[in-house]
Design a protein around this motif. Sequence first.
Motif, short mmCIF file in Angstrom:
data_model
loop_
_atom_site.label_atom_id
_atom_site.label_comp_id
_atom_site.label_asym_id
_atom_site.label_seq_id
_atom_site.Cartn_x
_atom_site.Cartn_y
_atom_site.Cartn_z
N ARG B 46 5.32 -13.54 27.65
CA ARG B 46 6.00 -13.89 28.91
C ARG B 46 7.50 -13.71 28.75
N SER B 50 7.60 -11.10 31.65
CA SER B 50 7.44 -11.83 32.91
C SER B 50 8.52 -11.48 33.93
N LYS B 51 9.67 -11.02 33.47
CA LYS B 51 10.72 -10.67 34.45
C LYS B 51 11.34 -9.33 34.06
N LYS B 53 14.33 -8.45 34.14
CA LYS B 53 15.59 -8.58 33.39
C LYS B 53 15.32 -8.81 31.90
N TYR B 54 14.20 -9.45 31.58
CA TYR B 54 13.89 -9.64 30.16
C TYR B 54 13.63 -8.29 29.50
N ILE B 204 13.94 -6.96 42.37
CA ILE B 204 13.95 -6.41 41.01
C ILE B 204 15.31 -5.83 40.67
N ASP B 207 17.92 -8.51 40.24
CA ASP B 207 17.68 -9.21 38.98
C ASP B 207 18.25 -8.39 37.82
N LYS B 211 22.05 -9.53 36.66
CA LYS B 211 21.92 -10.46 35.54
C LYS B 211 21.94 -9.79 34.17
#
Lengths: 299, 378
Positions: B46, B50-51, B53-54, B204, B207, B211
């Motif tokens: 995750r 999960s995102k 940006k990660y 998206i 993000d 970020k």
Amino acid sequence: MFSNILLAVTITFMYAAPLILTALGGVVCERSGVVNIGLEGMMVIGAFAGACVGYYSANPWAGFLAAGLAGGTLAVLHAVASVTFKANQTVSGVALNFIGPGLSLFLCRMFFDGATMSKPVPRQMPKLALGGVFSIDVTFIIAILFTALTWFILYKTKWGLRLRAVGEHPAAADTLGVNVYAVRYAAIILSGMLAGFGGASQSLAVVSLFTPTVISGQGFIAMAAVIFGKWTPHGAFLACIIFAFAQAMVVMLGGGASSISPQLLSMLPYLLTILVLVLFVGKAVAPKANGVPYEKGAR
Amino acid sequence: MKQIEKALRRPITGIFISIFMGLIVGAVVLAIAGYNPVAAYGAMLRGVFSKPKYMVQVLIRCTPLILTGLSISFAFKTGMFNIGAEGQAIIGMVTAVVVGYCVPLPPGIHFIVVAVASMTAAALWGAAVGLLKSRFGIHEVISGIMLNWIALYLNNYMIGMAWLKKPQTEASYEVLESSWIVMLQNWKTSTAGREWLLDGSHPILSDVLIKTDLNYGIFIAIAAAAVIWFILNRTTKGYEMRAVGAGSEAARFAGIRVDRNIVQSLAIAGALAGLAGAIVITGAMPHRITTLTAQPGYGFDGISVALMANTSPLGVIASALLFSGLQYGGSAIQAELGAPSEIINIVIGTIIFFIAMSGAFKMLADYLEKRRGRTDVQ
């Protein structure tokens, strides 16, 4: 002036002890034909085991022994990989440099409430006070003893001759009935124990606790000292003394109203090492079979 | 049975088994320490997937590692262990800050000048190792380690300079924005760009762009991998260098100038690590150098990346992604479960350990073949 010299000697010996013990480990291992780039990782786990056991038992000697045990245990991994499975020894050594610190920090968080630092040990390894600022760490005396012992074993005993033969020409040693694998296993585990002692000399004598940066590159410096000393115990010993002396000079010159930038001064040990190599040492010749896995019957 | 033997002989199989074993050992250590390994690895996945940006953060982190990994792989191919990539990357960072802060140039050109300067400085730093080896016979591991520390203190020394040190910090000034390679930097900080990104219809993109410091570095790194692959496999120079790596005496006998190749190879390796340093500075925050108390690790992590890729220039891209994915995701384990994130170093170490032992898989294949051979005869 005189007390300054004594202080410089004291600091030199203090810094040299961890390096010497670890470098001896490197000498033993590489003379048997196994490259050991994992000295750093073995030192770290030794530093942790030393500080952890030293803290809980309140006995620095128990910590010191535990450090040897921890380093030796980690070295078993290197032995299994590089002897039994004929692994690339550089790669397996790099792996130990991850596993050693990783395991140490993991266990540190378990034993010390999630902190990456251990608590300070109640008692450090003893120092022999010789009057005024002059004192000698007992770890340095241990380092001298081990240097003499390693020299004696390597050059004056049957086992040492076998170890050197295995490092130069394993196939020849094998035909004469030397068990190449057993010798290499013993050498690697011994080197891990010595590096573990070296780590503990840092965390139990130079400072008195384990931190993530308590060993920051000393293992690599020790590795350099092995090559600098041309793979001999006395040579490595001398190389470590030179390096530690340069570090002591940084401490001595850095204090007080010095006009030299402390950052430039800190480069001194590293520049000096290169300079000494260029001027005096020259080409180093590694043991012939260094880094080559031995395969029975291979040509 | 034959398929299994064949698969076991493939290097890629060894790498996958190694990754699997690394995760298994990590799970066992977690379980012994009283954490649920499934939950931990779940948190890690995750933490990466999960995102968007990660995932971008992983890309940003892996960019310098591709380049240092390439640096080390390249030197390995020519028979040298470039443990000095660490210092070469530091030199690249220092040079990038000096040129990026002191020399005002138009955007685009500025980055090129910064990159060339960083690569040149780091190439000289690397060539020094090569010269010490070819001229004085000093082992590249010793001089590399020593030069790493000299580079570290040089970094700190430069920050001490009044014209570079930002007052009240232990760091230099940030490099000028004209040297940045952050994607759409001007547009995303403009009023129109901010309005478009923040109106809620592009979750998206907003993000990722707002970020993170998503930058062009990843393309540069991939291009560098392709160039290095080409040099090694399709040029005479690359052939010479590989010949030196395979056996310097034989290469000398064939008329290849070994000494010169050693210096050139380490200069190229240095340039790659220097480019990593330039991208670290121009690609993402904080766009400056700080006082170092320990080695930043770009070069040392590059060693692992190179080894996980079996020193293949193109494989380095995948292994750098895996490496930074594990490290970035690993921090989520600590955040979610409170389990020490150092578990990731144990996992990475175990993966490398099994890669070192990949000969064992071949031994297993030999054994299977032998056993099959015997039953065939019967």
